[in-house]
Every structure is written in structure tokens, then in C-alpha cells.
Scaffold this motif. Structure first.
Motif: not given
Length: 316
Positions: A32-36, A38-41, A48-52
Motif C-alpha cells: 500500500a505504501d508503494y502504491v500510494l 507511486n500511483v502512476f508507476r 509480476d512487476e509490482l511484486a518485484n
């Protein structure tokens, strides 16, 4: 069923995360911290890319999506993409295309076919009255400023180059010093002048802002863009459309350039004394144009070289 039902979680990913954050596992909070941050990315990433990127397993990434109330990762990403559709479409197209086996020749031929289709669609969309009016606007303007950023800045520079022999004063945003400097120039423009705006998906915000300011001053605007849904179409007094679809990039600059060159040709045809103007400009530019030496010049040069060599031999 997850204890946080879909209706209670709200409509956006940010809202959903906010409502369940305290109940998430350590790995899901990290996601959640990563998504918030890096919303556009995140919206561009496969599971798979998000997990990595986060350092979790694919299964954990999928469970994270379900913890937010989605059926799975595809639904989570679809919600994340909302608002970025136009920006992300070329990335999604590129992702699917690069996974398709193809030779370089096939890609090149396919790209050329895309441009042929774009040009045919552009030609079919031409409206005689609009074309005639566009040429009149260009020829009647005391000053012309062509506004475009990104790839459209280069298109604007080429348009200025093509129109220059037939227009008294013409400028473009190439090397202009940025939008604020362009705004200072456009502040001086009046209803006797013309601003040509060029933008294609993904539309440049600076072009829209500048043209909105110009419109409030009553300066005529001619737009070159891709479709009536373009934000430029509602601002301009007159709009010409070029279809610029591409699979491996956001736009086909080739199709847009062909429309620009066609407009320049129409202006040249309707301009007063175009042959004289072209002739005088060519004459003025002769010192900067390469010319093959005439046979007489080559003969004279050879004689001078021979004489110089003989004198040198005699001195030696």
C-alpha cells in the motif's frame, strides 16, 4: 467474502487503502505504501512487476488486491488506471506488442501500414470549407505564433519553416525559453494575428493553458489535433484533424507532419506572388547552399594548382 465489502470501501484506490490500512498485514502495508507513493508507476505495472518492485510474491500482490475489496489484481489495476487512460494506452499497447513474435521487417512494414491508414483517414476527414478558411487565416494574419510542446514543438518548427516564405512574421516555440516566455510574446498579439496550436495525445497542458489565455484576448486560433474530443478543439476558432494512431508509440508524427506539409502547399498555392517570394528567398540564401563547381572553375583551379607546383619545383 472479505469483511470490508466493496460498497463500504469507496470508489478510488486511495480511499480503499485508507479505510483498511490499519487492518492490513505487514506485507500488504508495504505494498500500500508503494502504491500510494507511486500511483502512476503502479498503474503501468503488471502483477509480476509490482511484486518485484515491492519485494513480495505474486500471490501476496493478488491477496493485497482482494484485501482492498477487488476480485483480483486486474480489477485493482483497472481502478488504478482511472484518469490515466489516455496516458497509459500507449504503454499497454507497447506491452502487448513486444510480447508478439515479429521480425524487424514485419515491424517496419506494419508501422508504414499504420501511417498509410492514418493518412487515408486524415484525407477523408478534410472539409473543403475548413481547409479554405485555414489557408485564409494564415495568409491574412499580420503575425503568426505556432505553439506546440514535446514532439509537437518540432512539428511547429517545421511548419514555421514551410510557411516562412509566404508570411511576414512567424515564430514557434522551438527554443522559445519556455511557456512563460511564450506567454509574454502572445500577450502582444491581437485579433489581426494568428496563433496555431498543435497537440496530439498525450495532450500537452502548456499548449491548452496558453491557448485559453489567447482566446480570452480575442486572438484567432487555428488548431491541429487528432479528434473533436481533443481539448484543443473546444478552444480553437478552426480545427484541422490528423489521425495519428500508433501501436508502439503514443502518436504518429509522420501523419501530423504530412498534414502540415499539405497546409504549407495550399498556402503557397494561394499566396500572392509565391514564385517571386521563393525566388528572392533562394537568391538570398545562395551563400549557404552547396553548389557544384562549374567545369570552368575546376579547370581554373587545376591550372592554379599546376602553376603553384611548378613554381615550388623551380624554387627547390
Amino acid at each position: 467474502m472479505n469483511r470490508f465489502d466493496n460498497q463500504a470501501l469507496g470508489g478510488t484506490v486511495n480511499t480503499r487503502i485508507g479505510k483498511v490500512y490499519m487492518h492490513l498485514s505487514k506485507a500488504h502495508r508495504k505494498t500500500a505504501d508503494y502504491v500510494l507513493s507511486n500511483v502512476f508507476r503502479s498503474a503501468t505495472m503488471s502483477i509480476d512487476e509490482l511484486a518485484n518492485a515491492v519485494g513480495i510474491s505474486v500471490a501476496t500482490a493478488n491477496r493485497f488486491a482482494r484485501a482492498l475489496g477487488f476480485e483480483g489484481y486486474p480489477q485493482f489495476r483497472a481502478e488504478l488506471v482511472c484518469g490515466f487512460e489516455a496516458m497509459l494506452a500507449p504503454i499497454d499497447n507497447l506491452r502487448s506488442e513486444v510480447q508478439r513474435p515479429a521480425t524487424s521487417t514485419e515491424i517496419i512494414a506494419g508501422s508504414l501500414n499504420e501511417d498509410l491508414n492514418n493518412l487515408e483517414a486524415t484525407r477523408r476527414s478534410l472539409v473543403p470549407e475548413v481547409c479554405n478558411q485555414a489557408v485564409k487565416m494564415i495568409l491574412n494574419a499580420e503575425r503568426i505564433y505556432i505553439v506546440g510542446y514535446g514532439a509537437s514543438a518540432f512539428l511547429g518548427g517545421l511548419m514555421a519553416h514551410g510557411l516562412d516564405p509566404f508570411c511576414q512574421t512567424i515564430q514557434s516555440t522551438i527554443g522559445s525559453g519556455g511557456p512563460s516566455h511564450v506567454a509574454r510574446q502572445l500577450f502582444k498579439y491581437t485579433e489581426r494575428d494568428l496563433v496555431i496550436g498543435i497537440t496530439f495525445p498525450r495532450y500537452a497542458e502548456d499548449v491548452i493553458t496558453l491557448l485559453q489565455q489567447v482566446r480570452e484576448k480575442g486572438v484567432p486560433i487555428l488548431a491541429l489535433t487528432d479528434a473533436p474530443s481533443s481539448p484543443l478543439a473546444s478552444i480553437a476558432n478552426l480545427t484541422l484533424y490528423a489521425q495519428t494512431r500508433r501501436q508502439l508509440s503514443p502518436n504518429s508524427e509522420g501523419a501530423a507532419l504530412c498534414l502540415i506539409e499539405a497546409i504549407c502547399s495550399a498556402v503557397a498555392h494561394q499566396a500572392k506572388s509565391p514564385v517571386h517570394a521563393a525566388s528572392e528567398m533562394t537568391k538570398f540564401m545562395l551563400p549557404w547552399m552547396y553548389q557544384e563547381p562549374s567545369s570552368g572553375s575546376r579547370k581554373s583551379s587545376a591550372i592554379e594548382e599546376s602553376s603553384t607546383k611548378s613554381a615550388s619545383d623551380h624554387i627547390a
